[in-house]
Enzyme design. Structure first.
Site, short mmCIF file in Angstrom:
data_model
loop_
_atom_site.label_atom_id
_atom_site.label_comp_id
_atom_site.label_asym_id
_atom_site.label_seq_id
_atom_site.Cartn_x
_atom_site.Cartn_y
_atom_site.Cartn_z
N TYR A 95 45.80 38.21 35.76
CA TYR A 95 44.44 38.16 35.99
C TYR A 95 44.18 39.06 37.31
CZ TYR A 95 40.38 36.21 38.50
OH TYR A 95 39.22 36.04 38.99
N ASP A 100 26.18 37.39 28.42
CA ASP A 100 27.52 36.59 28.34
C ASP A 100 27.92 36.21 26.92
OD1 ASP A 100 29.56 34.25 28.72
OD2 ASP A 100 28.67 34.48 30.92
N ASN A 130 40.37 37.94 45.02
CA ASN A 130 41.35 37.92 46.00
C ASN A 130 42.88 37.84 45.18
OD1 ASN A 130 42.82 34.98 46.20
ND2 ASN A 130 40.62 34.61 45.49
N GLY A 190 33.84 38.31 32.23
CA GLY A 190 35.28 38.61 32.06
C GLY A 190 36.05 37.26 32.42
N SER A 213 34.52 30.56 45.37
CA SER A 213 33.09 30.24 45.54
C SER A 213 32.68 29.04 44.87
CB SER A 213 32.22 31.61 45.15
OG SER A 213 30.89 31.24 45.60
C1 15L Z 1 39.38 33.17 41.52
O1 15L Z 1 39.47 34.38 41.10
C2 15L Z 1 38.86 32.20 40.50
O2 15L Z 1 37.80 32.94 39.62
C3 15L Z 1 38.43 31.14 41.07
O3 15L Z 1 38.26 30.03 39.94
C4 15L Z 1 39.11 30.47 42.07
O4 15L Z 1 40.35 29.87 41.74
C5 15L Z 1 39.58 31.42 43.32
O5 15L Z 1 39.72 32.83 42.62
C6 15L Z 1 40.44 31.12 44.19
O6 15L Z 1 41.35 31.78 44.58
O7 15L Z 1 40.23 30.01 44.88
#
Ligand code: 15L
Length: 268
Positions: free
Chosen positions: A139, A37, A115, A76, A169
Site C-alpha cells: 500500500y 466510486d 503516511n 483506491g 483521519s
Molecule cells: C492509512 O493510510 C489508512 O487509510 C487508514 O485506515 C489509517 O490506518 C491510517 O493510514 C493510519 O496510518 O492510521
C-alpha cells in the site's frame, strides 16, 4: 456572493470513510460535484452527479474526467492488502486518472497519498516531505508510485498536484500512535480546501495531520499552501494514556511511524 471557485469538481472514492466526510463539504467550492466510486454512492443530491467507475477501467476513468475543473482523488485501496487489488486500483488507476486529466486539460489534482509512504521511519525521527520514502508495505509502495506519477505529470504536462500524506483521519485518535498522526475531519477539509484553492500549488507533498503536540512530520516546505490546522489530539491524551499505560517496545508497531502496517502481511 462570489461564485464558487470551480464549476465542476470530481471526488473519487466518494463512498469511502473520508469521501463521505468530504462529499457534503466540497459542495461549497463548486457549482457541480461529480462523485465516483465502485461502491454504492446513493442517489445524486442537489448539484451532484453520481458516476460509478472502477479505477482499473481506463475508458471509464477517461469519461469521468470530462468537463471537470479539478479532482480530489481519494479512490483506491486504502489499507495494506495483497498485491493484485493494489496493482489495479492504486498503480494502474492513478495512471488512468492522470492520463485522463492530461487529455481533458484538467490542471489540478489533490491526491490522497498516505503516511505509509514513510512508515518505516522511526517514531523518534522527525521527517520532512523531502526525505527519502520508506514504504511499509504494498500500500505504501503504491502511494509512493502515485506521488511519482503526479510529479511526472507536473514536470511534463504542468498538472499541479498536492499529495496528502494523510495520517489517521478518524473522529478521534484510537491509540497512542494516533496522538501524533491524527487528522480531524475539519482539518482534512481545511487541508483539501487549501490545496484546491492555493493560487500556486505546483507539486506539493504535505503530511495530513492536525496541530498535534506530538509530531513526527515537519510541513514547513508546504507552507505556501496555507493550511492551518485548528484541532489537536491533545485533548484525547489523558484518556488514551490511561487506556494504554505501557508501550511494548518489542513490537515493531510501537517503534515505527507506520504502526501496525509495518507488520501486516505477507498474505501468502
Ligand atoms: C492509512 O493510510 C489508512 O487509510 C487508514 O485506515 C489509517 O490506518 C491510517 O493510514 C493510519 O496510518 O492510521
Amino acid at each position: 456572493m462570489s461564485p464558487p471557485p470551480f464549476n465542476r469538481l470530481l471526488l473519487t472514492g466518494a463512498a469511502g470513510a473520508l469521501g463521505r466526510q468530504l462529499r457534503p463539504r466540497l459542495k461549497r467550492l463548486c457549482s457541480t460535484l461529480r462523485v465516483s466510486d465502485m461502491a454504492e454512492l446513493g442517489s445524486a443530491g442537489a448539484a451532484e452527479e453520481v458516476r460509478p467507475a472502477r479505477l482499473e477501467d481506463a475508458q471509464a476513468v477517461h469519461a469521468l474526467l470530462e468537463g471537470v475543473d479539478a479532482v480530489v482523488h481519494l479512490g483506491g485501496v486504502s489499507t495494506e492488502q495483497p498485491w493484485q487489488p493494489i496493482l489495479q486500483a492504486n498503480v494502474m488507476g492513478v495512471v488512468h486518472l492522470y492520463e485522463a486529466a492530461r487529455k481533458h486539460g484538467v490542471k489540478r489534482i489533490v491526491f490522497a497519498s498516505s503516511n505509509h509512504v514513510t512508515g518505516f521511519y522511526r517514531q523518534d525521527d522527525v521527517i520532512t516531505p523531502q526525505d527519502p520514502v520508506r514504504p511499509d508495505g504494498f500500500y505504501g509502495l503504491s502511494k509512493a508510485w502515485g506521488e511519482n506519477v503526479s510529479r511526472y505529470y507536473f514536470d511534463r504536462h504542468g498538472i499541479e498536484s498536492a499529495c496528502l500524506r494523510i495520517g489517521s483521519s478518524f473522529p478521534e485518535p484510537k491509540d497512542r500512535r494516533m496522538l501524533a498522526t491524527w487528522l480531524s475531519y475539519d482539518d482534512l477539509d481545511r487541508l483539501v480546501t487549501a490545496c484546491l484553492t492555493a493560487p500556486v500549488l505546483g507539486h506539493t507533498i504535505v503530511y495530513g495531520m492536525s496541530d498535534n503536540t506530538t509530531t513526527w512530520w515537519d510541513n514547513t516546505s508546504a507552507r505556501h499552501v496555507g493550511f492551518r490546522p485548528q484541532d489537536s489530539s491533545e485533548r484525547f491524551r489523558a484518556a488514551l494514556e490511561a487506556r494504554q499505560p505501557t508501550i511494548d517496545l518489542g513490537d515493531p508497531a510501537s517503534i515505527y511511524q507506520g504502526g501496525a502496517f509495518v507488520r501486516t502481511g505477507p498474505f501468502e
